[in-house]
Design a protein around this motif. Structure first.
Motif, PDB file in Angstrom:
ATOM      1  N   MET A  41      15.588  95.681 -23.964  1.00  0.00           N
ATOM      2  CA  MET A  41      14.669  95.466 -23.000  1.00  0.00           C
ATOM      3  C   MET A  41      14.248  93.883 -22.712  1.00  0.00           C
ATOM      4  O   MET A  41      13.692  93.919 -21.428  1.00  0.00           O
ATOM      5  CB  MET A  41      13.165  95.981 -23.586  1.00  0.00           C
ATOM      6  CG  MET A  41      13.159  97.168 -24.105  1.00  0.00           C
ATOM      7  SD  MET A  41      13.476  98.599 -22.671  1.00  0.00           S
ATOM      8  CE  MET A  41      11.833  98.471 -21.639  1.00  0.00           C
ATOM      9  N   LEU A  42      15.100  93.064 -23.237  1.00  0.00           N
ATOM     10  CA  LEU A  42      15.010  91.634 -22.928  1.00  0.00           C
ATOM     11  C   LEU A  42      15.477  91.225 -21.528  1.00  0.00           C
ATOM     12  O   LEU A  42      16.784  91.497 -21.381  1.00  0.00           O
ATOM     13  CB  LEU A  42      15.605  90.784 -24.268  1.00  0.00           C
ATOM     14  CG  LEU A  42      14.924  89.478 -24.187  1.00  0.00           C
ATOM     15  CD1 LEU A  42      13.854  89.085 -24.211  1.00  0.00           C
ATOM     16  CD2 LEU A  42      15.875  88.641 -25.331  1.00  0.00           C
ATOM     17  N   ALA A  43      14.672  90.841 -20.744  1.00  0.00           N
ATOM     18  CA  ALA A  43      15.246  90.749 -19.192  1.00  0.00           C
ATOM     19  C   ALA A  43      15.469  89.157 -18.989  1.00  0.00           C
ATOM     20  O   ALA A  43      16.425  88.763 -18.201  1.00  0.00           O
ATOM     21  CB  ALA A  43      14.277  91.203 -18.278  1.00  0.00           C
ATOM     22  N   GLY A  44      14.913  88.107 -19.685  1.00  0.00           N
ATOM     23  CA  GLY A  44      15.087  86.865 -19.543  1.00  0.00           C
ATOM     24  C   GLY A  44      14.661  86.096 -20.606  1.00  0.00           C
ATOM     25  O   GLY A  44      13.687  86.369 -21.432  1.00  0.00           O
ATOM     26  N   VAL A  45      15.292  84.859 -20.914  1.00  0.00           N
ATOM     27  CA  VAL A  45      14.779  83.978 -21.970  1.00  0.00           C
ATOM     28  C   VAL A  45      15.060  82.701 -21.695  1.00  0.00           C
ATOM     29  O   VAL A  45      16.018  81.956 -20.910  1.00  0.00           O
ATOM     30  CB  VAL A  45      15.864  84.236 -23.277  1.00  0.00           C
ATOM     31  CG1 VAL A  45      15.482  83.203 -24.529  1.00  0.00           C
ATOM     32  CG2 VAL A  45      15.654  85.623 -23.894  1.00  0.00           C
ATOM     33  N   GLU A  46      14.078  81.738 -21.957  1.00  0.00           N
ATOM     34  CA  GLU A  46      14.394  80.255 -21.867  1.00  0.00           C
ATOM     35  C   GLU A  46      14.816  79.578 -23.416  1.00  0.00           C
ATOM     36  O   GLU A  46      14.053  79.736 -24.196  1.00  0.00           O
ATOM     37  CB  GLU A  46      13.112  79.522 -21.547  1.00  0.00           C
ATOM     38  CG  GLU A  46      13.199  78.038 -21.220  1.00  0.00           C
ATOM     39  CD  GLU A  46      12.131  77.328 -20.690  1.00  0.00           C
ATOM     40  OE1 GLU A  46      11.990  76.125 -20.975  1.00  0.00           O
ATOM     41  OE2 GLU A  46      10.920  77.920 -20.143  1.00  0.00           O
ATOM     42  N   ILE A  47      15.903  79.057 -23.399  1.00  0.00           N
ATOM     43  CA  ILE A  47      16.254  78.249 -24.468  1.00  0.00           C
ATOM     44  C   ILE A  47      15.894  76.926 -24.312  1.00  0.00           C
ATOM     45  O   ILE A  47      16.547  76.031 -23.481  1.00  0.00           O
ATOM     46  CB  ILE A  47      17.785  78.319 -24.928  1.00  0.00           C
ATOM     47  CG1 ILE A  47      18.211  79.813 -24.794  1.00  0.00           C
ATOM     48  CG2 ILE A  47      18.361  77.561 -25.891  1.00  0.00           C
ATOM     49  CD1 ILE A  47      19.806  80.097 -25.026  1.00  0.00           C
ATOM     50  N   PRO A  48      14.999  76.392 -25.220  1.00  0.00           N
ATOM     51  CA  PRO A  48      14.277  75.168 -25.091  1.00  0.00           C
ATOM     52  C   PRO A  48      15.401  73.964 -25.287  1.00  0.00           C
ATOM     53  O   PRO A  48      16.354  74.067 -25.915  1.00  0.00           O
ATOM     54  CB  PRO A  48      13.115  75.229 -25.894  1.00  0.00           C
ATOM     55  CG  PRO A  48      12.927  76.619 -26.518  1.00  0.00           C
ATOM     56  CD  PRO A  48      14.413  77.064 -26.176  1.00  0.00           C
ATOM     57  N   ARG A  49      14.955  72.740 -24.883  1.00  0.00           N
ATOM     58  CA  ARG A  49      15.741  71.634 -25.199  1.00  0.00           C
ATOM     59  C   ARG A  49      15.574  71.250 -26.813  1.00  0.00           C
ATOM     60  O   ARG A  49      14.571  71.586 -27.413  1.00  0.00           O
ATOM     61  CB  ARG A  49      15.035  70.534 -24.513  1.00  0.00           C
ATOM     62  CG  ARG A  49      15.854  69.048 -24.660  1.00  0.00           C
ATOM     63  CD  ARG A  49      15.615  68.012 -23.672  1.00  0.00           C
ATOM     64  NE  ARG A  49      16.345  66.934 -23.826  1.00  0.00           N
ATOM     65  CZ  ARG A  49      17.485  66.871 -23.249  1.00  0.00           C
ATOM     66  NH1 ARG A  49      18.016  67.943 -22.710  1.00  0.00           N
ATOM     67  NH2 ARG A  49      18.522  66.041 -23.668  1.00  0.00           N
ATOM     68  N   GLY A  50      16.722  71.010 -27.237  1.00  0.00           N
ATOM     69  CA  GLY A  50      16.759  70.873 -28.594  1.00  0.00           C
ATOM     70  C   GLY A  50      17.895  71.647 -29.572  1.00  0.00           C
ATOM     71  O   GLY A  50      18.460  71.461 -30.212  1.00  0.00           O
ATOM     72  N   ALA A  51      17.994  73.000 -28.840  1.00  0.00           N
ATOM     73  CA  ALA A  51      19.021  73.839 -29.220  1.00  0.00           C
ATOM     74  C   ALA A  51      20.332  73.213 -29.041  1.00  0.00           C
ATOM     75  O   ALA A  51      20.574  73.032 -27.830  1.00  0.00           O
ATOM     76  CB  ALA A  51      18.727  75.355 -28.520  1.00  0.00           C
ATOM     77  N   GLU A  52      21.217  73.166 -30.028  1.00  0.00           N
ATOM     78  CA  GLU A  52      22.684  72.446 -29.828  1.00  0.00           C
ATOM     79  C   GLU A  52      23.771  73.566 -29.759  1.00  0.00           C
ATOM     80  O   GLU A  52      24.657  73.312 -29.198  1.00  0.00           O
ATOM     81  CB  GLU A  52      22.712  71.668 -31.324  1.00  0.00           C
ATOM     82  CG  GLU A  52      21.847  70.313 -31.284  1.00  0.00           C
ATOM     83  CD  GLU A  52      22.071  69.541 -32.399  1.00  0.00           C
ATOM     84  OE1 GLU A  52      23.169  69.805 -33.184  1.00  0.00           O
ATOM     85  OE2 GLU A  52      21.492  68.545 -32.378  1.00  0.00           O
ATOM     86  N   SER A  53      23.163  74.691 -29.815  1.00  0.00           N
ATOM     87  CA  SER A  53      24.296  75.748 -30.101  1.00  0.00           C
ATOM     88  C   SER A  53      23.616  77.278 -29.551  1.00  0.00           C
ATOM     89  O   SER A  53      22.440  77.463 -30.140  1.00  0.00           O
ATOM     90  CB  SER A  53      25.086  75.840 -31.114  1.00  0.00           C
ATOM     91  OG  SER A  53      24.305  76.236 -32.284  1.00  0.00           O
ATOM     92  N   ILE A  54      24.373  78.310 -29.057  1.00  0.00           N
ATOM     93  CA  ILE A  54      24.228  79.383 -29.001  1.00  0.00           C
ATOM     94  C   ILE A  54      25.046  80.212 -29.975  1.00  0.00           C
ATOM     95  O   ILE A  54      26.170  80.178 -29.693  1.00  0.00           O
ATOM     96  CB  ILE A  54      24.104  79.875 -27.757  1.00  0.00           C
ATOM     97  CG1 ILE A  54      23.129  79.178 -26.656  1.00  0.00           C
ATOM     98  CG2 ILE A  54      23.940  81.386 -27.668  1.00  0.00           C
ATOM     99  CD1 ILE A  54      23.315  79.293 -25.253  1.00  0.00           C
ATOM    100  N   GLY A  55      24.675  81.036 -31.042  1.00  0.00           N
ATOM    101  CA  GLY A  55      25.544  81.571 -31.826  1.00  0.00           C
ATOM    102  C   GLY A  55      26.192  82.653 -31.249  1.00  0.00           C
ATOM    103  O   GLY A  55      25.966  83.329 -30.372  1.00  0.00           O
TER     104      GLY A  55
END
Length: 269
Positions: free
Chosen positions: A137-151
């Motif tokens: 059901m997840l339609a959108g996400v904000e990945i904040p500053r600081g995240a160095e990688s998306i696994g």
């Protein structure tokens, strides 16, 4: 329900695993929730975690299938692997804004099928492997500053995910991170050159190429801090909360067809 005295600083591993409790209120004196502490608490529908909590262990609330929301305080610094995995009724998860970096494990929200609203920590260290896999059901996400990688497989099979905001702090996106996602728009806070320099592993390059990429995006200064409504968002009168359709006298509630004398009700032929 479980309440804890002010002297308790740690809830041990497996402490309440499989119990029948329906609610838990955890005071600020508690700094650590151990591994699998509330795992498989099938009736646990309400958890209050107070400012002061720092570490949530692996599998801590895994398969708490009645838990529909979680709000985590700004004092949190670490969330372990699969902490909320298989919370199949969870609709919202919010981290309070704060200055601490938060270390995230893998598979934290995997198979939270109904998860719709997520507010991640401002200083998250990464998006872990499989973090939101099968969050349908997840339609959108904000990945904040600081995240160095998306696994790898982080958003795999998120069949409703159309929009994502990615910070220019991200340097690597893992294999199958967006597999089977209908992404239409990616909002990237950096330049096109920065986007092109991100290492996109496996099928990720082709997956993101299908979306429109918006460069140099500036996220809203104050994202919704409380998407689950605990601070009155959604509690104040609004759609469905104020008198409206069906709450005020209307069709069928006021005398009308069949309620006032009509054909067959008045003396006639």
């Amino acid at each position: 329900s479980a309440e804890f005295s002010a002297g308790v600083t740690t809830i041990g591993s497996n402490a309440f695993r499989g119990s029948q409790m329906i609610s838990a209120v955890i005071p600020g004196s508690v700094k650590t929730i151990g591994n699998s502490a509330f795992r498989d608490c099938k009736n646990l529908s309400s958890v209050k975690i107070s400012e002061g909590m720092e570490t949530i262990g692996s599998n801590a609330f895994r398969a708490c299938t009645a838990l529909d929301a979680i709000a985590l305080p700004a004092s949190i610094s670490e969330v372990g692997d699969a902490a909320f995995m298989d919370c199949t009724e969870m609709k919202s998860a919010a981290f309070a804004s704060g200055g601490r970096q938060v270390k995230m494990g893998d598979n934290v929200f995997t198979r939270c099928y109904k998860l719709m609203r997520v507010t991640l920590p401002e200083r998250i260290d990464r998006i872990g492997e499989g973090m939101f896999q099968n969050c349908l059901m997840l339609a959108g996400v904000e990945i904040p500053r600081g995240a160095e990688s998306i696994g790898g497989s982080a958003f795999a099979s998120c069949s409703g995910l159309t929009t994502i905001i990615i910070s220019d702090s991200v340097s690597t996106i893992g294999i199958a991170a967006f597999a089977s996602c209908p992404l239409t728009d990616i909002y990237f806070t950096g330049s096109e050159a920065q986007w092109n320099s991100i290492s996109k592993m496996g099928d990720t390059a082709s997956a993101v190429s299908k979306a429109k990429i918006h460069y140099n995006f500036t996220p809203p200064a104050v994202p919704d801090p409380d998407p689950d409504g605990d601070n009155n968002n959604g509690d104040e009168p609004g759609s469905g909360d104020k008198p409206g359709n069906g709450d005020k006298p209307g069709n069928g509630d006021k005398p009308g067809n069949g309620d006032n004398p009509g054909i067959g009700d008045k003396p006639g032929s």
